[in-house]
Scaffold this motif. Sequence first.
Motif, PDB file in Angstrom:
ATOM      1  N   PHE A   1      43.509  32.811  49.311  1.00 13.78           N
ATOM      2  CA  PHE A   1      43.258  33.400  47.993  1.00 13.78           C
ATOM      3  C   PHE A   1      42.904  34.841  47.981  1.00 13.78           C
ATOM      4  N   LYS A   2      41.721  35.126  48.862  1.00 12.77           N
ATOM      5  CA  LYS A   2      41.357  36.414  49.472  1.00 12.77           C
ATOM      6  C   LYS A   2      42.525  37.403  49.980  1.00 12.77           C
ATOM      7  N   ARG A   3      43.613  36.683  50.619  1.00  9.50           N
ATOM      8  CA  ARG A   3      44.743  37.538  51.220  1.00  9.50           C
ATOM      9  C   ARG A   3      45.468  37.873  50.019  1.00  9.50           C
ATOM     10  N   TRP A   4      45.597  36.882  49.046  1.00 11.66           N
ATOM     11  CA  TRP A   4      46.481  37.524  47.863  1.00 11.66           C
ATOM     12  C   TRP A   4      45.795  38.435  46.935  1.00 11.66           C
ATOM     13  N   THR A   5      44.701  38.278  46.750  1.00 11.50           N
ATOM     14  CA  THR A   5      44.016  39.224  45.740  1.00 11.50           C
ATOM     15  C   THR A   5      43.089  40.029  46.044  1.00 11.50           C
ATOM     16  N   GLY A   6      42.404  39.925  47.517  1.00  9.49           N
ATOM     17  CA  GLY A   6      41.585  40.805  47.931  1.00  9.49           C
ATOM     18  C   GLY A   6      40.037  40.467  47.412  1.00  9.49           C
ATOM     19  N   SER A   7      40.099  39.201  46.799  1.00  8.61           N
ATOM     20  CA  SER A   7      38.633  38.943  46.134  1.00  8.61           C
ATOM     21  C   SER A   7      38.527  37.436  46.341  1.00  8.61           C
ATOM     22  N   THR A   8      37.346  37.033  45.916  1.00 11.28           N
ATOM     23  CA  THR A   8      37.084  35.659  46.148  1.00 11.28           C
ATOM     24  C   THR A   8      37.232  34.684  44.931  1.00 11.28           C
ATOM     25  N   PRO A   9      37.488  33.626  44.911  1.00  7.90           N
ATOM     26  CA  PRO A   9      37.658  32.766  43.718  1.00  7.90           C
ATOM     27  C   PRO A   9      36.657  33.076  42.532  1.00  7.90           C
ATOM     28  N   ALA A  10      35.291  33.148  42.989  1.00  5.23           N
ATOM     29  CA  ALA A  10      34.147  33.263  42.249  1.00  5.23           C
ATOM     30  C   ALA A  10      34.078  34.260  41.529  1.00  5.23           C
ATOM     31  N   LEU A  11      34.314  35.605  42.410  1.00  3.24           N
ATOM     32  CA  LEU A  11      34.339  36.928  41.683  1.00  3.24           C
ATOM     33  C   LEU A  11      35.434  37.188  40.882  1.00  3.24           C
ATOM     34  N   LEU A  12      36.571  36.527  41.033  1.00  2.00           N
ATOM     35  CA  LEU A  12      37.684  36.819  40.031  1.00  2.00           C
ATOM     36  C   LEU A  12      37.439  36.065  38.768  1.00  2.00           C
ATOM     37  N   ARG A  13      36.932  34.900  38.951  1.00  2.00           N
ATOM     38  CA  ARG A  13      36.551  34.072  37.751  1.00  2.00           C
ATOM     39  C   ARG A  13      35.665  34.987  36.739  1.00  2.00           C
ATOM     40  N   ARG A  14      34.735  35.668  37.284  1.00  2.00           N
ATOM     41  CA  ARG A  14      33.854  36.236  36.265  1.00  2.00           C
ATOM     42  C   ARG A  14      34.430  37.216  35.478  1.00  2.00           C
ATOM     43  N   GLY A  15      35.327  37.935  35.806  1.00  2.00           N
ATOM     44  CA  GLY A  15      36.077  39.165  34.793  1.00  2.00           C
ATOM     45  C   GLY A  15      37.423  38.721  34.349  1.00  2.00           C
ATOM     46  N   LEU A  16      37.904  37.436  34.997  1.00  2.00           N
ATOM     47  CA  LEU A  16      39.301  37.518  34.571  1.00  2.00           C
ATOM     48  C   LEU A  16      39.752  37.204  33.008  1.00  2.00           C
ATOM     49  N   PHE A  17      40.506  38.291  32.393  1.00  2.69           N
ATOM     50  CA  PHE A  17      40.940  38.202  31.138  1.00  2.69           C
ATOM     51  C   PHE A  17      39.836  38.108  30.212  1.00  2.69           C
ATOM     52  N   ASP A  18      38.696  38.887  30.266  1.00  4.61           N
ATOM     53  CA  ASP A  18      37.954  39.079  29.163  1.00  4.61           C
ATOM     54  C   ASP A  18      38.572  39.356  27.813  1.00  4.61           C
TER      55      ASP A  18
END
Length: 341
Positions: free
Chosen positions: A321-338
């Motif tokens: 996931f980090k390789r795909w997005t440059g982010s961790t799952p936890a960080l991405l969840r916080r701001g995804l598609f507000d």
Amino acid sequence: MRAAASAGDSAATVPFTHQPALVLELARAQELDVGDIRATAGLADMPAALTLAQWRELLAATLRAFGSAEAPFVLGRHLLPGHYGAASHALREAASLRDALERLVRFQPRLSPLLVPRLHVEGGLAVLYWTDACRLGALRPALVEMQMSAVASCCRWLAGRALPWTFCFDRAAARHAEQHEVHLGTALRFGCQLDAMLIDAHWLDEPWPAAAHPGAVAASRAAEQAAGAEAMPRALLAALYDLLLDRVGDPPALEEAAAAFGFSPATFKRRLALEGTHYQAELDQVRRHECLRLFRFGGLDNEAAARHLGFHDAANFRRSFKRWTGSTPALLRRGLFDFPA
């Protein structure tokens, strides 16, 4: 699975009289040198139909000739529904936003040849996002702007009013972000993991003015059937995405995917290399997009998401996931598609 894969067996082309002719006419109206644009694109002799690569180069040359950050938005306003045969007629006859978006997706080879629109509706939200039909490289941001402008303008015309879209971009804010506000509005989000247009799902089935006309339903169905009967080969990358999304929890090995398209593994690798990609990159893209869906709508934790995507353990999933997005799952969840309720 076979049906989705076989769609990419034939070479996709764009009739010159469709979008290429329209874009060149708009360039001519701005007193640009169309002959120079064609020469820059390597198209001194314009064929009756362009390959996707030729259409990409012609469009890139046209945008360079315009030399303006506004050009993609301006060109986009004229693209849809267009005059591209039965597909355009079907889009003009759409009785609702759902009709329009589903037809845009279904008739993509005619209506959006270079960027493949994909519609996902879940959790009260409609997400229209795009994947590449061929290698786009640095041209992709301009094409995304053009397609978003095209969809927003077309839907405004068909609905008789502007719709409250939110626009998400898989890149940092551009230097010319003010053009985004002028042409798309202020509901903009940059730094997303997806190029997408979002809208509350309740807008999907509100009747449009065309639905009130006598015989509108029959005319709409006839237009869709006529467009569906027209041969519209899909590009290899578009069909491969379909195949991998269908098998995202148990992805096929490269050899199996190659066989689904009637290729040997070596030929399949060569065809993907010509598009500037490879099999693992295409699989990673599908998995990344599926992760966004799972986290936004499914509420899955890392272990459940890993299982869904066919990973043996959560640690391997997190690394990928980090390789795909440059982010961790936890960080991405916080701001995804507000998105406002």
